[in-house]
Design a protein around this motif. Structure first.
Motif, short mmCIF file in Angstrom:
data_model
loop_
_atom_site.label_atom_id
_atom_site.label_comp_id
_atom_site.label_asym_id
_atom_site.label_seq_id
_atom_site.Cartn_x
_atom_site.Cartn_y
_atom_site.Cartn_z
N PHE A 202 -1.24 41.65 -25.92
CA PHE A 202 -0.11 41.75 -24.99
C PHE A 202 -0.41 42.73 -23.86
O PHE A 202 -0.23 42.43 -22.69
CB PHE A 202 1.16 42.19 -25.74
CG PHE A 202 2.36 42.32 -24.84
CD1 PHE A 202 3.23 41.26 -24.66
CD2 PHE A 202 2.62 43.50 -24.15
CE1 PHE A 202 4.33 41.37 -23.81
CE2 PHE A 202 3.71 43.62 -23.31
CZ PHE A 202 4.57 42.56 -23.14
N ARG A 205 -3.09 41.65 -21.52
CA ARG A 205 -2.51 40.64 -20.66
C ARG A 205 -1.63 41.23 -19.57
O ARG A 205 -1.70 40.85 -18.41
CB ARG A 205 -1.67 39.70 -21.54
CG ARG A 205 -1.18 38.55 -20.81
CD ARG A 205 -0.25 37.66 -21.55
NE ARG A 205 0.30 36.85 -20.48
CZ ARG A 205 -0.23 35.71 -20.08
NH1 ARG A 205 -1.23 35.17 -20.71
NH2 ARG A 205 0.28 35.09 -19.03
N ILE A 206 -0.78 42.18 -19.95
CA ILE A 206 0.15 42.74 -18.95
C ILE A 206 -0.65 43.44 -17.85
O ILE A 206 -0.29 43.36 -16.67
CB ILE A 206 1.19 43.68 -19.60
CG1 ILE A 206 2.46 43.71 -18.75
CG2 ILE A 206 0.70 45.09 -19.79
CD1 ILE A 206 3.63 44.46 -19.39
N GLU A 209 -1.88 40.80 -15.55
CA GLU A 209 -0.78 40.26 -14.74
C GLU A 209 -0.42 41.24 -13.61
O GLU A 209 -0.22 40.84 -12.47
CB GLU A 209 0.46 40.04 -15.61
CG GLU A 209 0.36 38.84 -16.52
CD GLU A 209 1.65 38.61 -17.34
OE1 GLU A 209 1.64 37.71 -18.19
OE2 GLU A 209 2.64 39.31 -17.10
N VAL A 210 -0.33 42.51 -13.97
CA VAL A 210 0.05 43.53 -13.00
C VAL A 210 -0.98 43.63 -11.87
O VAL A 210 -0.65 43.92 -10.73
CB VAL A 210 0.24 44.88 -13.74
CG1 VAL A 210 0.20 46.04 -12.78
CG2 VAL A 210 1.55 44.86 -14.51
N GLY A 211 -2.23 43.35 -12.20
CA GLY A 211 -3.27 43.35 -11.18
C GLY A 211 -3.34 42.07 -10.38
O GLY A 211 -4.17 41.93 -9.49
N GLY A 212 -2.47 41.11 -10.70
CA GLY A 212 -2.44 39.84 -9.97
C GLY A 212 -3.47 38.84 -10.45
O GLY A 212 -3.72 37.82 -9.81
N GLU A 213 -4.09 39.13 -11.60
CA GLU A 213 -5.14 38.23 -12.12
C GLU A 213 -4.60 37.05 -12.90
O GLU A 213 -5.23 36.01 -12.98
CB GLU A 213 -6.06 39.00 -13.08
CG GLU A 213 -7.09 39.89 -12.43
CD GLU A 213 -7.83 40.65 -13.51
OE1 GLU A 213 -8.56 40.03 -14.30
OE2 GLU A 213 -7.68 41.88 -13.57
N LEU A 214 -3.47 37.26 -13.56
CA LEU A 214 -2.92 36.20 -14.43
C LEU A 214 -1.52 35.80 -13.99
O LEU A 214 -0.74 36.67 -13.58
CB LEU A 214 -2.83 36.69 -15.88
CG LEU A 214 -3.97 36.42 -16.83
CD1 LEU A 214 -3.60 36.89 -18.21
CD2 LEU A 214 -4.34 34.95 -16.89
N ASN B 34 0.48 42.59 -5.33
CA ASN B 34 -0.81 42.15 -5.91
C ASN B 34 -0.85 40.64 -6.08
O ASN B 34 -1.84 39.99 -5.74
CB ASN B 34 -1.03 42.81 -7.29
CG ASN B 34 -1.33 44.29 -7.18
OD1 ASN B 34 -1.68 44.80 -6.11
ND2 ASN B 34 -1.18 45.00 -8.28
N ALA B 132 4.05 38.46 -19.71
CA ALA B 132 4.15 39.73 -20.44
C ALA B 132 4.97 40.74 -19.64
O ALA B 132 5.82 41.45 -20.20
CB ALA B 132 2.75 40.28 -20.72
N LEU B 191 0.06 29.67 -12.33
CA LEU B 191 0.27 30.97 -12.97
C LEU B 191 1.55 30.94 -13.82
O LEU B 191 1.60 31.49 -14.92
CB LEU B 191 0.38 32.08 -11.91
CG LEU B 191 -0.91 32.44 -11.18
CD1 LEU B 191 -0.62 33.31 -9.95
CD2 LEU B 191 -1.88 33.17 -12.11
N ARG B 195 2.03 31.80 -17.79
CA ARG B 195 2.91 32.91 -18.20
C ARG B 195 4.06 32.40 -19.08
O ARG B 195 4.47 33.05 -20.02
CB ARG B 195 3.51 33.61 -16.96
CG ARG B 195 2.49 34.45 -16.19
CD ARG B 195 3.18 35.24 -15.08
NE ARG B 195 2.21 36.06 -14.35
CZ ARG B 195 2.49 37.20 -13.76
NH1 ARG B 195 3.72 37.69 -13.78
NH2 ARG B 195 1.56 37.89 -13.14
#
Lengths: 214, 214
Positions: A202, A205-206, A209-214, B34, B132, B191, B195
Motif C-alpha cells: 500500500f 503504491r501511495i 501515486e503521489v509522484g504521478g507514476e501510478l 505531479n 491508495a 490511471l 487505481r
C-alpha cells in the motif's frame, strides 16, 4: 445465562467509549473480538475468558487519553474490569484470569502476557493496527489530529508524536512495520505477516501515486 | 523569468490553504500537479497553462468550506485566479485559459471542461480521490469529522453526508466507485481503471479483516 451476562457486560462498557478517539472506539473492540475468537479457537484458548477480556480491554482508554498518557489504560483497565465484573457477580477465579489479560495487553513495564488468552488478546489488539484496517486507522487518526494526509518530505528525526506533523506514513515507518515481529501466537504471526505485506504494498503504491507514476 | 513567476505565484496562494481540511490542503494541490504534468505531457497540453491552473484550482476551497457549500470553489476560484494573475502581470489571453480550467474543474451546472488543459486538471483532481491516496484521504476526512474508522453496519439509505455516521467505506460505495467512469482523457482513464481496481481490492480486504478472516 451466558448470553444474559454478555448483554449486561456490553451495556456496562458502552459509556466508557463515548467520545473516545475514532481509532479506539467500540468498533475497534468489536474487531479485536472477531479476531480473538478466530485466533483463540485455533490456539485452544478459553473463549469465555477471552471474550470478557476483549470487551473490557480498552475501558480505560478514555482516561489514558484525557490524562495525556499519565494513566496507563492497561493497568487502570485491569482495576476497572475487576470492579465491573464484581458488580456483575462474575466468579473471582475467572476475574483474575481476565485481569491478567487486560493488564498485560500493552506489554510494557515487564507486564508479560503469560496465559494463552492474554497472548491472543495481545495479538488481536496489535493486528487491528496493521493491514488494511491498520492503514484506515492510521489515516483516520491523522485526520483527527488535523494533520496532512501524506507528507512528501517526512522528517523522521523529529520524534514528536501526535502533532500536526504526524501522518499515517510516519506511523507506518516508525511503528507499524515492527508489529509483525511482536506476535506471541502462531496464528497471530501468520495473519500479521500477511497484513504486513499488504501494508508495504500500500505505502509503496501511495508513494508512486503521489509522484504521478501510478 | 518563468521560475520567478512560479515562485511568486506559490507565495501568493499559500495563505489560502491555511486551516483548510486535510484532504484539500496544499499537498493535494502538489499531488494534482505531479499527475497533471505527467498526464498533460502525454495529452499534448500546454504545461505552463496547466501548472498555473493546478496551483490556483483550489484557492477558494476554504471559502466554500466556511460558507458550508453556498460558495462554489470552482466559480469563485476562477474569479480569485483572475485577480491574483492580474496582480502578477500575467498576460490576459493566458489568464482566460487558466480561468476556464478552474471554472470547469468541478464540472457542475453545465460548466464543461473544453480545452485539453481543463480536461487534464479535471482528471488529475479526480484521480487524487481514488487509489491508495484516495483511500488515505477518505479515512483522513472521516477522522477529521470524528467519525468511526469503519462501520460494520452501514446504512446507505441515510444520505446525510459528512456527519458522524460518515466513513471511508461509505464514501467508497457512494462516490469513489463512480470516479473512473468520469475521466475525460485517455491517460486519465488508464490511471483511473488501475487505481479503481486497487480500491476495490482494499475494501474487499478490509471487510475480511474486520470479520476476522484475514
Amino acid at each position: 445465562m451466558e448470553e444474559e451476562f454478555f448483554g449486561k457486560l456490553r451495556e456496562k462498557i458502552l459509556p466508557y467509549f463515548e467520545g473516545v478517539n475514532p481509532c479506539h472506539d467500540i468498533s475497534h473492540t468489536e474487531r479485536v473480538l472477531n479476531l480473538a475468537l478466530a485466533i483463540g479457537e485455533e490456539e485452544g484458548a478459553n473463549l469465555e475468558i477471552l471474550e470478557v477480556a476483549v470487551l473490557l480491554h480498552d475501558v480505560a482508554r478514555k482516561e489514558q487519553d484525557e490524562s495525556r498518557g499519565t494513566v496507563c489504560h492497561a493497568g487502570r483497565g485491569g482495576e476497572m474490569a475487576k470492579e465491573i465484573l464484581d458488580e456483575l457477580g462474575y466468579p473471582l477465579d475467572k476475574i483474575e484470569k481476565v485481569v491478567h489479560c487486560i493488564e498485560t495487553h500493552r506489554f510494557r513495564k515487564g507486564n508479560v502476557p503469560e496465559s494463552v488468552e492474554a497472548k491472543v488478546l495481545y495479538d488481536s489488539d496489535k493486528l487491528d493496527s496493521i493491514g488494511a484496517i491498520g492503514i484506515g486507522r492510521a489515516f483516520s487518526f491523522s485526520g483527527y489530529l488535523g494533520s496532512h494526509v501524506h507528507f512528501l518530505d517526512l522528517d523522521l528525526t523529529d520524534d514528536e508524536e501526535y502533532g500536526e506533523k504526524d501522518c499515517a506514513y510516519r506511523e507506518f515507518l516508525t511503528k507499524l512495520l515492527k508489529v509483525k515481529d511482536k506476535m506471541l501466537t502462531e496464528r497471530g504471526r501468520e495473519l500479521a505477516e500477511e497484513r504486513h505485506d499488504f501494508m508495504v504494498e500500500f505505502f509503496d503504491r501511495i508513494n508512486k501515486e503521489v509522484g504521478g507514476e501510478l
